[in-house]
Design an enzyme around this catalytic site. Structure first.
Site, PDB file in Angstrom:
ATOM      1  N   TYR A  48      39.478  10.757  -3.464  1.00 26.27           N
ATOM      2  CA  TYR A  48      39.985  12.111  -3.235  1.00 26.27           C
ATOM      3  C   TYR A  48      39.655  13.054  -4.394  1.00 26.27           C
ATOM      4  O   TYR A  48      39.536  14.254  -4.201  1.00 26.27           O
ATOM      5  CB  TYR A  48      41.511  12.093  -3.049  1.00 26.27           C
ATOM      6  CG  TYR A  48      41.969  11.760  -1.660  1.00 26.27           C
ATOM      7  CD1 TYR A  48      41.675  10.529  -1.087  1.00 26.27           C
ATOM      8  CD2 TYR A  48      42.717  12.669  -0.915  1.00 26.27           C
ATOM      9  CE1 TYR A  48      42.117  10.218   0.185  1.00 26.27           C
ATOM     10  CE2 TYR A  48      43.161  12.359   0.356  1.00 26.27           C
ATOM     11  CZ  TYR A  48      42.864  11.133   0.893  1.00 26.27           C
ATOM     12  OH  TYR A  48      43.302  10.834   2.157  1.00 26.27           O
ATOM     13  N   LYS A 104      39.764  -3.968  -2.400  1.00 25.28           N
ATOM     14  CA  LYS A 104      38.536  -4.504  -1.786  1.00 25.28           C
ATOM     15  C   LYS A 104      37.733  -5.151  -2.905  1.00 25.28           C
ATOM     16  O   LYS A 104      36.575  -4.811  -3.165  1.00 25.28           O
ATOM     17  CB  LYS A 104      37.786  -3.354  -1.081  1.00 25.28           C
ATOM     18  CG  LYS A 104      36.596  -3.769  -0.255  1.00 25.28           C
ATOM     19  CD  LYS A 104      36.931  -4.570   0.995  1.00 25.28           C
ATOM     20  CE  LYS A 104      35.664  -5.049   1.682  1.00 25.28           C
ATOM     21  NZ  LYS A 104      35.932  -6.002   2.794  1.00 25.28           N
ATOM     22  N   ASP A 125      40.765  -4.921   4.496  1.00 24.39           N
ATOM     23  CA  ASP A 125      40.427  -5.158   5.908  1.00 24.39           C
ATOM     24  C   ASP A 125      41.391  -6.168   6.533  1.00 24.39           C
ATOM     25  O   ASP A 125      41.940  -5.938   7.618  1.00 24.39           O
ATOM     26  CB  ASP A 125      38.951  -5.566   6.088  1.00 24.39           C
ATOM     27  CG  ASP A 125      38.516  -6.701   5.173  1.00 24.39           C
ATOM     28  OD1 ASP A 125      39.292  -7.085   4.270  1.00 24.39           O
ATOM     29  OD2 ASP A 125      37.390  -7.221   5.353  1.00 24.39           O
ATOM     30  N   ASP A 179      46.291   6.059   2.464  1.00 21.76           N
ATOM     31  CA  ASP A 179      46.276   7.084   3.516  1.00 21.76           C
ATOM     32  C   ASP A 179      46.103   6.408   4.873  1.00 21.76           C
ATOM     33  O   ASP A 179      46.834   6.685   5.829  1.00 21.76           O
ATOM     34  CB  ASP A 179      45.120   8.058   3.242  1.00 21.76           C
ATOM     35  CG  ASP A 179      45.028   9.146   4.303  1.00 21.76           C
ATOM     36  OD1 ASP A 179      46.074   9.723   4.640  1.00 21.76           O
ATOM     37  OD2 ASP A 179      43.915   9.398   4.799  1.00 21.76           O
ATOM     38  N   ASP A 213      49.259   5.499   7.961  1.00 23.56           N
ATOM     39  CA  ASP A 213      49.198   5.948   9.366  1.00 23.56           C
ATOM     40  C   ASP A 213      49.250   4.743  10.302  1.00 23.56           C
ATOM     41  O   ASP A 213      49.905   4.780  11.347  1.00 23.56           O
ATOM     42  CB  ASP A 213      47.906   6.727   9.652  1.00 23.56           C
ATOM     43  CG  ASP A 213      48.078   8.242   9.481  1.00 23.56           C
ATOM     44  OD1 ASP A 213      48.916   8.648   8.650  1.00 23.56           O
ATOM     45  OD2 ASP A 213      47.371   9.008  10.170  1.00 23.56           O
TER      46      ASP A 213
END
Ligand code: IPM
Ligand code: MN
Length: 375
Positions: free
Chosen positions: A141, A194, A226, A250, A254
Site C-alpha cells: 500500500y 508467504k 494461501d 485486507d 473480507d
C-alpha cells in the site's frame, strides 16, 4: 468522561451508517453522564467534489485535534478512472498515514442469531471469534517505488510497479500489539505470510518468532496466506488472533465476513498512532446509498470499539454489543441480512429503524442494570 470525536462520513452509505452510530454514542453519553462532542469533516469523493482533494487540510486539522476519528466509508465510481493518488481512497490512505495507527483490529464474530446467514454450515461457524490484527501502514500500500508511467518507464505504459517493503521495526510494533491482545484472549497468535516465496515474509516470520519469546504464555503458529484462506473457511474455530501484513489482512478480513454472514457487520479500530481511527470494514456501497437499506451495525459495533479503545468504557462497549445481539435475536434484519425463507419471523427494517432498535435495547439494558444496583 469527555471525548471529542471527528466524524468523517465520507461517500455512499458512509454518512447514513455513521449517523446511526453517533446517535448510539449520544445515548451512551446521556445514560452514563459522559460528555461526547462530535465535529464533522469531509473525506473521499465528497471532499473531491467540494474542495478538489480527497483529504482537505481542514479535515486533517480536525482529525489531529480530536480524541478519536470515526470514518464511514470512501469510494465513488465517478472518480474511478483517476490515478491512485487522486482517488477518494487516497484520502483514506493519507489520513491513516497521518494519524499513524499501524495496528488495525478487525474482529470477526459469528453471531449465533445470524448462523443461517453464512453459506458455511452452523457447526463450522459456531463459537468463532477471531481478531485480525492487520498491519496498516506498510507493505504494497505504501512501498516505494510505485508507478504506472503511462508516458514512459522502461517498457512504456506496458509496465507498472508496486513495492512490498517492511522494516523489522514495523513488524515488531504490530506483532507486539497482537501478542498483548492474545495474552488477554485465548493465548494464541497465528501469523500469516508467504515465507515460501517472499523475502519480506521471511523477515516477517523471523521477527514475529523473535517477538514471541517475550510472550511465553502465548502460542505462536505460522500459516502461509494461501492455505490460511482455505483454513479460515474449513476450521475458523482454530483461530483466535490472526496477525498479518497490510494486503493479506485486507483480503482475509473480507473473507472472514463470510463467517459473520455479512460484510455489513464488521467493525474496525486502528490503534498505535497519534489519534485512533475507527471505520467499519465495509465500503461505500453507492448502489444502495440513500435507500435506507444500509446495515448500520458495522458502524455501531465500531462505535463500541471507540468506547473500548478511546474512552476506556469497556462495560458500555459490551452493552452496545449486547444490544446489537438482542435486536438480532428478536429477528430484526436489514436488507443485507434478510432471508426470504424467514421473512415472517424476521421483519426487514431500514437503516434508521435498526439504529433506533439498538438504542432502545441499550436504554432498556441500562435501566435494568441501574434498578438491579438500586436493590
Ligand atoms: C479496507 C478498504 C480499504 C483498504 C480501501 C478502501 C482503500 O478496502 O479498509 O479494507 O484497502 O484498506
Ligand atoms: Mn478492504
Amino acid at each position: 468522561m469527555k471525548l471529542k470525536i471527528a466524524v468523517l462520513g465520507g461517500d455512499g452509505i458512509g454518512p447514513e451508517v455513521t449517523h446511526e452510530a453517533t446517535e448510539v454514542l449520544r445515548t451512551v453519553a446521556e445514560l452514563g453522564g459522559h460528555e461526547f462532542t462530535f465535529a464533522e469533516g469531509l473525506i473521499g469523493g465528497v471532499a473531491i467534489t467540494a474542495h478538489g482533494t480527497p483529504l482537505p487540510t481542514a479535515t486533517m486539522d480536525l482529525a489531529l485535534d480530536s480524541d478519536a476519528v470515526f470514518l464511514g466509508a470512501v469510494g465513488d465510481s465517478r472518480y474511478g478512472s483517476l490515478p491512485p493518488e487522486s482517488r477518494p481512497e487516497a484520502g483514506l490512505l493519507n489520513i491513516r498515514q497521518a494519524l499513524g495507527g499501524y495496528a488495525n483490529l478487525r474482529p470477526s464474530v459469528a453471531y449465533p442469531e445470524l448462523a443461517a446467514n453464512s453459506p458455511l454450515r452452523p457447526e463450522v461457524t459456531k463459537g468463532v471469534d477471531i481478531l485480525f490484527v492487520r498491519e496498516l501502514l506498510g507493505g504494497l500500500y505504501f512501498g516505494a517505488p510505485r508507478w504506472w508511467n503511462r508516458e514512459g518507464g522502461p517498457e512504456g505504459d506496458g509496465e507498472a510497479i508496486n513495492t512490498m517493503r517492511y522494516t523489522k521495526a514495523e513488524v515488531v510494533r504490530v506483532a507486539r500489539v497482537a501478542f498483548e491482545l492474545a495474552a488477554k484472549r485465548s493465548k494464541k497468535v497465528t501469523s500469516v505470510d508467504k515465507a515460501n516465496v517472499l523475502e519480506v515474509s521471511q523477515l516477517w516470520r523471523a521477527t514475529v518468532t523473535e517477538v514471541a519469546k517475550d510472550f511465553p504464555q502465548v502460542t505462536l503458529e505460522h500459516q502461509l496466506v494461501d492455505s490460511m484462506a482455505m483454513h479460515l473457511m474449513n476450521i475458523p474455530r482454530n483461530f483466535d488472533v490472526v496477525l498479518t501484513e497490510n494486503l493479506f489482512g485486507d483480503i482475509l478480513s473480507d473473507e472472514a465476513a463470510v463467517i459473520t454472514g455479512s460484510l455489513g457487520m464488521l467493525p474496525s479500530a486502528t490503534i498505535g498512532g497519534k489519534v485512533n481511527l475507527y471505520e467499519p470494514v465495509h465500503g461505500s456501497a453507492p448502489d444502495i446509498a440513500g435507500t435506507g437499506k444500509a446495515n448500520p451495525l458495522g458502524a455501531i459495533l465500531t462505535a463500541a470499539m471507540i468506547l473500548r479503545h478511546s474512552a476506556g468504557l469497556d462495560a458500555e462497549a459490551a452493552l452496545v454489543e449486547a444490544a446489537v445481539a438482542k435486536v438480532l435475536a428478536e429477528g430484526y434484519r436489514t436488507a443485507d441480512l434478510a432471508r426470504a425463507s424467514e421473512s415472517a419471523a424476521q421483519p426487514v427494517v431500514s437503516t434508521k429503524e435498526m439504529g433506533k432498535l439498538v438504542r432502545q435495547a441499550l436504554t432498556e439494558a441500562t435501566d435494568r442494570q441501574q434498578s438491579l444496583h438500586a436493590v
